[in-house]
Write an enzyme that holds these catalytic residues in place. Structure first.
Site, PDB file in Angstrom:
ATOM      1  N   HIS A 130       0.865  -1.188   0.000  1.00  9.96           N
ATOM      2  CA  HIS A 130       0.000   0.000   0.000  1.00  9.96           C
ATOM      3  C   HIS A 130       0.901   1.238   0.000  1.00  9.96           C
ATOM      4  O   HIS A 130       1.023   1.935   1.003  1.00  9.96           O
ATOM      5  CB  HIS A 130      -0.896  -0.026   1.235  1.00  9.96           C
ATOM      6  CG  HIS A 130      -2.082   0.869   1.158  1.00  9.96           C
ATOM      7  ND1 HIS A 130      -2.264   1.811   0.161  1.00  9.96           N
ATOM      8  CD2 HIS A 130      -3.178   0.979   1.976  1.00  9.96           C
ATOM      9  CE1 HIS A 130      -3.400   2.447   0.363  1.00  9.96           C
ATOM     10  NE2 HIS A 130      -3.980   1.959   1.449  1.00  9.96           N
ATOM     11  N   ASP A 227      -3.463  -2.331  12.655  1.00  9.32           N
ATOM     12  CA  ASP A 227      -4.407  -2.468  11.544  1.00  9.32           C
ATOM     13  C   ASP A 227      -5.431  -3.526  11.961  1.00  9.32           C
ATOM     14  O   ASP A 227      -5.275  -4.183  12.991  1.00  9.32           O
ATOM     15  CB  ASP A 227      -3.644  -2.891  10.282  1.00  9.32           C
ATOM     16  CG  ASP A 227      -4.479  -2.803   9.009  1.00  9.32           C
ATOM     17  OD1 ASP A 227      -5.631  -2.332   9.065  1.00  9.32           O
ATOM     18  OD2 ASP A 227      -3.976  -3.223   7.946  1.00  9.32           O
ATOM     19  N   CYS A 269      -4.176   2.963  10.023  1.00  8.22           N
ATOM     20  CA  CYS A 269      -4.497   3.348   8.646  1.00  8.22           C
ATOM     21  C   CYS A 269      -5.993   3.579   8.450  1.00  8.22           C
ATOM     22  O   CYS A 269      -6.391   4.247   7.487  1.00  8.22           O
ATOM     23  CB  CYS A 269      -3.993   2.288   7.668  1.00  8.22           C
ATOM     24  SG  CYS A 269      -4.612   0.626   8.021  1.00  8.22           S
ATOM     25  N   ARG A 297      -3.299  11.402   3.936  1.00 13.63           N
ATOM     26  CA  ARG A 297      -3.493  10.671   2.683  1.00 13.63           C
ATOM     27  C   ARG A 297      -3.670  11.679   1.560  1.00 13.63           C
ATOM     28  O   ARG A 297      -3.075  11.553   0.480  1.00 13.63           O
ATOM     29  CB  ARG A 297      -4.707   9.745   2.771  1.00 13.63           C
ATOM     30  CG  ARG A 297      -4.577   8.595   3.753  1.00 13.63           C
ATOM     31  CD  ARG A 297      -3.451   7.635   3.374  1.00 13.63           C
ATOM     32  NE  ARG A 297      -3.558   7.167   2.002  1.00 13.63           N
ATOM     33  CZ  ARG A 297      -4.419   6.247   1.567  1.00 13.63           C
ATOM     34  NH1 ARG A 297      -5.253   5.675   2.413  1.00 13.63           N
ATOM     35  NH2 ARG A 297      -4.435   5.876   0.296  1.00 13.63           N
TER      36      ARG A 297
END
Length: 339
Positions: A130, A227, A269, A297
């Site tokens: 990612h 996560d 995230c 982001r």
């Protein structure tokens, strides 16, 4: 020669530093009310084989803020490698848009897309990595560096399952010379291939990494990251089985944060499953920076788009004489022709 962003493995430490600096400069400008039209008249094609919130909104907003346009291609609207081959799809889209982003189910799809496209291609996430999350995370850690420390001095601990986000965090931290730890249960740790790539980064950068199930590994962490627990094993483990593997040892709670240290920052995230991998107390606490991370982001994607487009156009400059001639010919045609 166009440049893709499929994995940070093809980027140097210096290039990643530049991307962070560029991203944060644009962020500062926009915070002060100046929206640099660096992507004016440019179009981004966005292919999604999987649904997304942060990735889609960040790319669309970035293009809009910088003067361009993002075209969303939803799951089902486009089939990579289905009725039309990936090669044909990439060749067609290369003639319709200026840059491509794809979130794919299998990593080979983004690799094939990038190899066949004649325009820059960005990996919006695959089952391997990612990389846009990596850049956003790096921006966030730079903004929240502990006082008196450089990146290379920092310890980053990922807690839980070896998701692609875990691997990507390992890639970017070891590339930047940081100290990375994956604290996870046996059977759900970064595999030998992953660890070999982290070791390769460390040889160049001087960073370090450790994969362990020892709870004391969180001590002294500057950043504690987690996560969801169902990333790669959703089809293999039931919710009850997952909880037996990860809970309570790998839940980021206040006790774990206290063990890490008073100044340790919490990252995620997102989306988070509250009550599983993290408690409300931590994610909503004063040391949580996961919502700054979510904002970044957008911050990092703006910088990445500008970098790739500027780099591409610098190597493929428009012929200004031909551009002027084309403008004149069109104006003459419009003046002399009528419908």
């Amino acid at each position: 020669m166009k440049r893709d962003y499929v994995t940070t493995e093809t980027y140097t430490k210096e290039e990643m530093h530049y991307l962070v600096d560029l991203s944060l400069k644009i962020k500062e400008a926009i915070k002060n009310g100046y929206y640099p039209q660096l992507l004016k008249n440019k179009s981004l094609g966005m292919i999604f084989q999987q649904s997304s919130t942060r990735t889609r909104v960040s790319f669309e907003t970035a293009m809009e803020q910088l003067g361009g346009h993002g075209e969303y291609l939803a799951p089902g609207q486009i089939q990579l490698g289905g009725h039309e081959t990936i090669e044909d799809t990439s060749r067609v889209l290369s003639r319709l848009v200026d840059i491509l982003m794809a979130r794919v189910e299998r990593h080979h799809s983004i690799v094939d897309l990038a190899n066949c496209a004649t325009i820059p291609v960005i990996n919006g996430m695959s089952d391997y990595n990612h990389p846009t999350q990596e850049l956003g995370d790096l921006c966030t850690m730079v903004e929240h560096l502990p006082e008196g420390k450089k990146l290379e001095d920092c310890k980053v601990v990922f807690v839980g399952d070896a998701t692609q986000v875990c691997f990507s965090l390992g890639l970017i931290t070891t590339k930047m010379g940081m100290n990375f730890v994956h604290f996870g249960p046996e059977g759900f740790q970064l595999n030998e291939e992953h660890q070999a790539k982290l070791a390769k980064n460390c040889e160049v950068s001087g960073g370090s990494f450790l994969v362990t199930d020892d709870a004391s590994s969180v001590e002294g962490a500057d950043f504690l990251y987690t996560d969801v627990w169902y990333g790669l094993y959703e089809a293999e483990l039931s919710e009850e089985e997952r909880m037996k593997v990860f809970y309570p040892k790998y839940q980021v709670n206040q006790e774990m944060m206290d063990r890490a240290g008073a100044n340790c920052k919490f990252m995620h995230c997102l989306p988070a499953t509250r009550g599983e991998e993290v408690t409300d107390e931590v994610i909503d606490g004063k040391n949580s920076i996961c919502f700054d991370e979510a904002e970044n982001r957008l911050t990092s994607i703006r910088g990445l788009l500008v970098y790739l487009m500027n780099d591409y156009e610098a190597k493929n400059p428009y012929d200004l004489i031909k551009q002027a001639e084309a403008k004149k010919e069109l104006e003459v045609f419009l003046d002399t022709q009528s419908i």
